[in-house]
Design a protein around this motif. Structure first.
Motif, PDB file in Angstrom:
ATOM      1  N   PHE A 185      18.988  31.630 -16.291  1.00 35.86           N
ATOM      2  CA  PHE A 185      18.978  32.364 -17.559  1.00 35.86           C
ATOM      3  C   PHE A 185      17.820  31.890 -18.437  1.00 35.86           C
ATOM      4  O   PHE A 185      17.110  32.710 -19.045  1.00 35.86           O
ATOM      5  N   GLU A 186      17.624  30.597 -18.509  1.00 34.90           N
ATOM      6  CA  GLU A 186      16.522  30.056 -19.314  1.00 34.90           C
ATOM      7  C   GLU A 186      15.171  30.507 -18.756  1.00 34.90           C
ATOM      8  O   GLU A 186      14.252  30.814 -19.519  1.00 34.90           O
ATOM      9  N   GLU A 187      15.064  30.558 -17.438  1.00 36.28           N
ATOM     10  CA  GLU A 187      13.829  31.009 -16.795  1.00 36.28           C
ATOM     11  C   GLU A 187      13.554  32.480 -17.130  1.00 36.28           C
ATOM     12  O   GLU A 187      12.433  32.852 -17.478  1.00 36.28           O
ATOM     13  N   SER A 188      14.572  33.308 -17.044  1.00 27.00           N
ATOM     14  CA  SER A 188      14.434  34.731 -17.358  1.00 27.00           C
ATOM     15  C   SER A 188      13.998  34.939 -18.808  1.00 27.00           C
ATOM     16  O   SER A 188      13.078  35.713 -19.088  1.00 27.00           O
ATOM     17  N   ILE A 189      14.647  34.244 -19.725  1.00 24.76           N
ATOM     18  CA  ILE A 189      14.328  34.389 -21.150  1.00 24.76           C
ATOM     19  C   ILE A 189      12.902  33.932 -21.431  1.00 24.76           C
ATOM     20  O   ILE A 189      12.147  34.593 -22.159  1.00 24.76           O
ATOM     21  N   SER A 190      12.519  32.814 -20.844  1.00 29.85           N
ATOM     22  CA  SER A 190      11.156  32.303 -21.031  1.00 29.85           C
ATOM     23  C   SER A 190      10.123  33.286 -20.484  1.00 29.85           C
ATOM     24  O   SER A 190       9.113  33.573 -21.134  1.00 29.85           O
ATOM     25  N   ASN A 191      10.384  33.822 -19.287  1.00 25.55           N
ATOM     26  CA  ASN A 191       9.442  34.775 -18.684  1.00 25.55           C
ATOM     27  C   ASN A 191       9.318  36.043 -19.525  1.00 25.55           C
ATOM     28  O   ASN A 191       8.223  36.593 -19.686  1.00 25.55           O
ATOM     29  N   TYR A 192      10.448  36.519 -20.064  1.00 26.08           N
ATOM     30  CA  TYR A 192      10.407  37.716 -20.923  1.00 26.08           C
ATOM     31  C   TYR A 192       9.502  37.474 -22.127  1.00 26.08           C
ATOM     32  O   TYR A 192       8.696  38.338 -22.506  1.00 26.08           O
ATOM     33  N   HIS A 193       9.605  36.310 -22.726  1.00 24.91           N
ATOM     34  CA  HIS A 193       8.879  36.044 -23.968  1.00 24.91           C
ATOM     35  C   HIS A 193       7.398  35.732 -23.768  1.00 24.91           C
ATOM     36  O   HIS A 193       6.676  35.561 -24.754  1.00 24.91           O
ATOM     37  N   HIS A 194       6.943  35.688 -22.520  1.00 23.77           N
ATOM     38  CA  HIS A 194       5.500  35.565 -22.302  1.00 23.77           C
ATOM     39  C   HIS A 194       4.778  36.789 -22.879  1.00 23.77           C
ATOM     40  O   HIS A 194       3.717  36.671 -23.491  1.00 23.77           O
ATOM     41  N   LEU A 195       5.384  37.973 -22.688  1.00 22.26           N
ATOM     42  CA  LEU A 195       4.824  39.204 -23.258  1.00 22.26           C
ATOM     43  C   LEU A 195       5.627  39.678 -24.462  1.00 22.26           C
ATOM     44  O   LEU A 195       5.082  40.321 -25.360  1.00 22.26           O
ATOM     45  N   ASP A 196       6.944  39.404 -24.439  1.00 25.49           N
ATOM     46  CA  ASP A 196       7.842  39.789 -25.535  1.00 25.49           C
ATOM     47  C   ASP A 196       7.782  41.287 -25.818  1.00 25.49           C
ATOM     48  O   ASP A 196       7.674  41.705 -26.967  1.00 25.49           O
ATOM     49  N   ARG A 197       7.870  42.080 -24.748  1.00 28.67           N
ATOM     50  CA  ARG A 197       7.846  43.537 -24.877  1.00 28.67           C
ATOM     51  C   ARG A 197       9.019  44.131 -24.106  1.00 28.67           C
ATOM     52  O   ARG A 197       9.240  43.773 -22.937  1.00 28.67           O
ATOM     53  N   VAL A 198       9.741  45.071 -24.744  1.00 29.28           N
ATOM     54  CA  VAL A 198      10.908  45.663 -24.083  1.00 29.28           C
ATOM     55  C   VAL A 198      10.519  46.583 -22.939  1.00 29.28           C
ATOM     56  O   VAL A 198      11.355  46.905 -22.085  1.00 29.28           O
ATOM     57  N   ASP A 199       9.252  47.017 -22.896  1.00 28.18           N
ATOM     58  CA  ASP A 199       8.819  47.945 -21.853  1.00 28.18           C
ATOM     59  C   ASP A 199       8.127  47.247 -20.682  1.00 28.18           C
ATOM     60  O   ASP A 199       7.588  47.902 -19.797  1.00 28.18           O
ATOM     61  N   GLN A 200       8.150  45.928 -20.653  1.00 27.43           N
ATOM     62  CA  GLN A 200       7.488  45.217 -19.554  1.00 27.43           C
ATOM     63  C   GLN A 200       8.299  45.332 -18.273  1.00 27.43           C
ATOM     64  O   GLN A 200       9.510  45.527 -18.283  1.00 27.43           O
ATOM     65  N   GLU A 201       7.623  45.186 -17.162  1.00 30.73           N
ATOM     66  CA  GLU A 201       8.244  45.328 -15.848  1.00 30.73           C
ATOM     67  C   GLU A 201       9.042  44.075 -15.492  1.00 30.73           C
ATOM     68  O   GLU A 201       8.602  42.950 -15.742  1.00 30.73           O
ATOM     69  N   LEU A 202      10.224  44.285 -14.913  1.00 24.53           N
ATOM     70  CA  LEU A 202      11.019  43.172 -14.409  1.00 24.53           C
ATOM     71  C   LEU A 202      10.412  42.694 -13.094  1.00 24.53           C
ATOM     72  O   LEU A 202      10.264  43.476 -12.152  1.00 24.53           O
ATOM     73  N   LYS A 203      10.046  41.422 -13.040  1.00 26.19           N
ATOM     74  CA  LYS A 203       9.523  40.818 -11.812  1.00 26.19           C
ATOM     75  C   LYS A 203      10.474  39.699 -11.413  1.00 26.19           C
ATOM     76  O   LYS A 203      10.321  38.552 -11.837  1.00 26.19           O
ATOM     77  N   ASN A 204      11.457  40.062 -10.608  1.00 31.64           N
ATOM     78  CA  ASN A 204      12.490  39.105 -10.222  1.00 31.64           C
ATOM     79  C   ASN A 204      11.948  38.162  -9.147  1.00 31.64           C
ATOM     80  O   ASN A 204      11.540  38.611  -8.075  1.00 31.64           O
ATOM     81  N   PRO A 205      11.912  36.855  -9.417  1.00 29.21           N
ATOM     82  CA  PRO A 205      11.327  35.909  -8.457  1.00 29.21           C
ATOM     83  C   PRO A 205      12.248  35.536  -7.297  1.00 29.21           C
ATOM     84  O   PRO A 205      11.826  34.807  -6.392  1.00 29.21           O
ATOM     85  N   TYR A 206      13.493  36.040  -7.314  1.00 31.92           N
ATOM     86  CA  TYR A 206      14.463  35.655  -6.300  1.00 31.92           C
ATOM     87  C   TYR A 206      14.698  36.798  -5.313  1.00 31.92           C
ATOM     88  O   TYR A 206      14.625  37.974  -5.688  1.00 31.92           O
TER      89      TYR A 206
END
Length: 201
Positions: free
Chosen positions: A11-32
């Motif tokens: 969860f912390e990884e996901s939140i951190s990755n989202y906030h690199h761009l902090d945009r609701v329209d960014q693409e989900l890039k699931n690392p798993y």
């Protein structure tokens, strides 16, 4: 490693990755890898994180009404996706523990594992954003202290919820508790159940 530790880290990884761009329209890039529980946990939190920011945007007092309506529909769709994914995670646990011999005196829990994990995901977002507020350099000392006090409570809450989730999974694995999952019968998106949508057919 306990399940809750894995979930909290993802969860912390996901939140951190989202906030690199902090945009609701960014693409989900699931690392798993697909099919892995880590993949589901990451996607679950990503949905929650995007929706968190949808909810921020729709509260803008200057928002255009047309944009607000479009955003409300995105929030509804996100809620449906969130619910579907929670049920999918519960299916994972049902399959994982399907061969467990349930004891005669086994009891049922008030919520399924995945709905408890849903709360853990939301807690991760609360902690991230409360920490931001507690560390804001442009805020008053009183504001930062109040937010730090709230953050301390949230951290304690995460610890307690994590312990409860791990205990629930252990009880299910040992046959002391059993799972019984009820599908969330959402009515507002169903053309047959929502009278407004039904009237438009």
């Amino acid at each position: 490693m306990q399940f809750s530790q894995i979930a909290n880290r993802i969860f912390e990884e996901s939140i951190s990755n989202y906030h690199h761009l902090d945009r609701v329209d960014q693409e989900l890039k699931n690392p798993y890898p697909a099919g892995d529980i880590a993949h589901l946990l990451y996607r679950k939190n990503w949905i929650d994180t995007v929706q968190w920011h949808f909810e921020d945007l729709i509260r803008d007092p200057e928002i255009d009404p047309v944009a607000a309506l479009e955003l409300k529909r995105k929030i509804d769709a996100s809620n449906q996706e969130r619910t579907d994914l929670v049920e999918y995670i519960d299916s994972y646990f049902l399959q994982k523990y399907q061969s467990v011999e349930i004891k005669e005196d086994a009891t049922i829990n008030t919520e399924s594992p995945a709905w408890a994990i849903d709360r853990l995901s939301i807690l991760a977002l609360k902690i991230y954003h409360m920490k931001e507020e507690a560390e804001r350099t442009d805020a008053s000392d009183d504001h930062r202290k109040a937010c730090q006090d709230k953050l301390n409570v949230l951290l304690e809450q995460r610890k307690d919820l994590s312990t409860a989730i791990d205990q629930l999974l252990a009880d299910i694995e040992q046959g002391n508790k059993y799972m019984k999952v009820y599908k969330q019968m959402k009515m507002y998106n169903d053309e047959e159940l929502n009278p407004v949508l039904r009237g438009q057919k």
